[in-house]
Design a protein around this motif. Structure first.
Motif, short mmCIF file in Angstrom:
data_model
loop_
_atom_site.label_atom_id
_atom_site.label_comp_id
_atom_site.label_asym_id
_atom_site.label_seq_id
_atom_site.Cartn_x
_atom_site.Cartn_y
_atom_site.Cartn_z
N VAL B 331 0.85 -1.19 0.00
CA VAL B 331 0.00 0.00 0.00
C VAL B 331 0.89 1.25 0.00
N VAL B 332 0.42 2.27 -0.71
CA VAL B 332 1.17 3.53 -0.74
C VAL B 332 0.67 4.38 0.42
N THR B 333 1.57 4.66 1.35
CA THR B 333 1.15 5.36 2.56
C THR B 333 2.34 6.02 3.24
N ASN B 334 2.04 6.85 4.23
CA ASN B 334 3.10 7.36 5.09
C ASN B 334 3.35 6.28 6.15
N LYS B 335 4.57 5.77 6.18
CA LYS B 335 4.88 4.62 7.02
C LYS B 335 4.59 4.88 8.50
N GLN B 336 4.99 6.06 8.96
CA GLN B 336 4.83 6.41 10.38
C GLN B 336 3.35 6.44 10.76
N LEU B 337 2.54 7.10 9.91
CA LEU B 337 1.10 7.20 10.20
C LEU B 337 0.43 5.84 10.13
N MET B 338 0.85 5.02 9.15
CA MET B 338 0.27 3.68 9.00
C MET B 338 0.57 2.84 10.24
N LEU B 339 1.83 2.92 10.72
CA LEU B 339 2.22 2.17 11.92
C LEU B 339 1.38 2.60 13.11
N LEU B 340 1.20 3.93 13.26
CA LEU B 340 0.42 4.44 14.39
C LEU B 340 -1.04 3.97 14.29
#
Lengths: 225, 423
Positions: B331-340
């Motif tokens: 998935v294309v995403t901001n890694k930090q936000l996805m983790l949170l």
């Protein structure tokens, strides 16, 4: 294990000392960077817990100084409220071995301390010991209860990865990437290697050491758990 | 960033200058040749008119017809309506084009100028001047052509040299300015430290004005980025330190062997849950406030999920997750936000789900979380808008930032969260 804690907040310092001493570890405490450096240089520690926000010196400078001047290459775990990527990058460039962001769970802190200490031990004597299991990294051999395990090359890689992460489980994806890199095999390949590893590591013995975390990954457990 | 320029200014200046010079040279060459021919024709015509005036004046004075003063101009008199002595090839053309004042004989291409002379009703003549020997422009055309070509080449060379100097003058500061700008943007991973100053900003022209404007804009962006960085760092530190103390103290209280009542135990659990919510809120709000939260990359959903599950298992060792996510799902995403977001959803499920179980499925761009809940938890969530509601507020903010759609649904025994639009 002998640990040095460098933390300016005395309440947090006291809490960490109490918790770690509850695990039968010896903890020295320094509330300034200068005192921390002096203790780190003149004494031998298995691990240093270092806060980045110190009253007299920046934690990054303290980390660099300790890495340069300490008698041994002691692992440093940074504990800080700074969670920005740049801060973490700065910490690792300064020589930190791991990074934990506040507020952390004290149980996680213990797990990270154990993992770092084991990694350091492996670095020093090229051997990993987890309960009955002994892995000789240099010789590419593993023994359980002094019986040599006949492992395949992939089986040894998986076992070493699990042992390095002990007691934390290892995700399936991480095993796949560590063993096969970017050219991932079909989904059954890992299962069949785990089956073979289990036959060698667990089947001949009374208690199993390889535990499956359903749908997520695998973990090594010792017989007394 | 792709630095290859398909239509460089330098090349365009060269082509424009070269093309303009060639066109201008050819145009002026044409004008010069035309003028020379016109002048030449005019001289010839004047010679004929001069002879006509001489013959006319002599006839008027003496009543006698005389011949011309030069061999190249001859006068032919009409007899019985015909120029009998006129050479046949000239006569033929004159009969064909009676009003023409200039002819070329078809065989030897001799050039004649013609001028009618009218003395009386029955005395008419035709002055025929062979101008071929006097055609300076035509005979010199080869030399003229060589000279002209030389001039064109000289002008072209001169213009290209000027174009080169001009392009250096115009393009070099732009190139230097672009290089400096690129160097600055390539350092975007690092924190900006000093104020940026472009070399071109010292120029007292349009490029200088442009670079000074950009310099100001970039410096203002950098300053606001630094302000944001320091604000989120200080805020994070000031909020997280007391949270750490409270969280650690709860862990230590739970470690102590002193017996506690069930009410005290419930209070401790409540405190722990609320602290966890504050921690999640701080993490997410700070991450959302950061400039780098807009950066996205393709990440392995399964690998990220496994990492989060393992971290959750440290605190909730009995938590069971059933996962239906293919190995290669990205998935294309901001890694930090996805983790949170995943941490938030998983920790909430671990804390509130009945039997500590959660099933997760990724299908057709939809990520679906489903966990059993007790009636008590459901009622509490619906009544107080806390617990699950609080967690979902944060998840909703992350989804909004990523452009995903979030929906949730309570059934009798299950709580379901669906995130659509992941690609």
């Amino acid at each position: 294990m002998k640990i040095l804690l460098i933390e300016d907040n005395r309440t947090i310092g006291q809490q960490i000392v109490t918790f770690l001493e509850g695990h039968q570890w010896s903890v020295d405490y320094a509330d300034t960077g200068e005192l921390g450096i002096q203790l780190a240089i003149h004494d031998c520690y298995d691990l240093i817990l270092l806060d980045l926000n110190l009253p007299d010196k920046d934690g990054i400078d303290v980390c660099q100084t300790i890495k340069k001047q300490a008698q041994t290459n002691v692992p440093i775990l940074m504990i800080t409220a700074r969670d920005h990527f740049d801060d973490k990058a700065q910490g690792f460039y300064a020589g930190a071995d791991d990074y934990l962001t506040k507020p952390f769970d004290l149980r996680e802190l213990v797990l990270r301390c154990q993992a770092l200490s084991r990694r350091q031990q492996l670095h020093l004597d090229k051997q990993l010991t987890i309960g009955e299991l002994v892995i000789d990294v240099a010789m590419h051999q593993a023994c359980r209860n002094q019986i040599e395990l006949q492992l395949t090359n992939v089986g040894f890689k998986i076992l070493l990865l699990l042992a390095q992460s002990f007691p934390k489980p290892v995700p399936r994806s991480k095993i796949l990437h560590t063993v096969w890199g970017d050219e991932l095999p079909d989904s059954d390949a890992l299962k069949s290697h785990i089956y073979s590893l289990r036959n060698v590591l667990d089947k001949p013995f009374e208690k199993p050491m390889l535990k499956t975390i359903t749908n997520v990954g695998y973990q090594l457990v010792t017989s007394n758990e | 960033m792709n630095n290859k320029i398909k239509q460089p200014l330098k090349k365009r200046v060269f082509v424009l200058f070269g093309g303009f010079t060639v066109c201008l040279s050819v145009f002026y060459l044409g004008v010069i040749l035309m003028t020379a021919y016109i002048v030449e024709d005019d001289i010839m015509a004047r010679l004929l008119m001069n002879e006509r005036a001489y013959i006319t004046e002599h006839y008027n004075n003496s009543g006698k017809l005389i011949t011309t003063r030069t061999d190249n101009i001859r006068v032919y008199w009409q007899e019985d309506g015909d120029y009998q002595e006129l050479p046949s090839e000239i006569k033929k053309i004159v009969q064909q084009y009676p009003s023409s004042d200039e002819i070329f004989t078809p065989n030897d291409k001799t050039h004649f100028h013609l001028l009618p002379i009218y003395l009386e009703e029955n005395i008419r003549g035709l002055l025929v001047g062979n101008v071929t020997p006097f055609l300076v422009v035509t005979t010199m055309s080869k030399k003229m052509l060589i000279l002209s070509l030389f001039l064109v080449i000289f002008c072209l060379g001169l213009s290209l040299l000027l174009a080169y100097r001009l392009s250096i003058f115009i393009v070099a500061p732009i190139e230097r300015f672009s290089r400096e700008l690129n160097q600055n943007t390539e350092r975007e991973e690092q924190l900006p430290e000093a104020k940026i100053q472009f070399t071109a900003s010292t120029l007292d022209n349009e490029i200088g004005y442009l670079s000074r404007s950009l310099e100001n804009a970039i410096n203002r962006v950098n300053e606001s980025y630094l302000r944001e960085y320091h604000f989120t760092r200080d805020l994070g530190h000031e909020l997280r330190t007391p949270l750490t103390i409270i969280k650690n103290q709860i862990t230590l209280i739970k470690m102590e062997n002193n017996p506690i009542t069930s009410n005290q135990n419930e209070s401790i659990n409540l405190l722990e849950a609320e602290i966890e919510k504050i921690k999640q809120t701080i993490d997410v709000l700070i991450a959302l406030a950061r400039e780098d939260s807009i950066n996205t990359e393709a990440v392995s959903l399964r690998a990220m999920f496994e990492e989060v599950v393992i971290t959750t298992l440290t605190v909730y060792p009995d938590f069971i997750v059933e996962m239906k996510i293919d190995e290669g799902t990205k998935v294309v995403t901001n890694k930090q936000l996805m983790l949170l977001m995943l941490t938030n959803l998983l920790e909430n499920a671990a804390r509130y789900s009945h039997n500590q179980t959660l099933s997760v499925e990724f299908k057709s761009g939809k990520l679906i979380f489903e966990n059993p809940i007790s009636k008590e938890t459901k009622q509490k969530s619906l009544n107080t808008h806390t617990s699950l509601g609080q967690g979902l507020f944060i998840v909703a903010r992350i989804c909004e930032k990523q452009g995903w759609q979030l929906s949730n649904h309570f059934s009798e025994d299950y709580f379901k969260v669906c995130i659509k639009g992941l690609a």
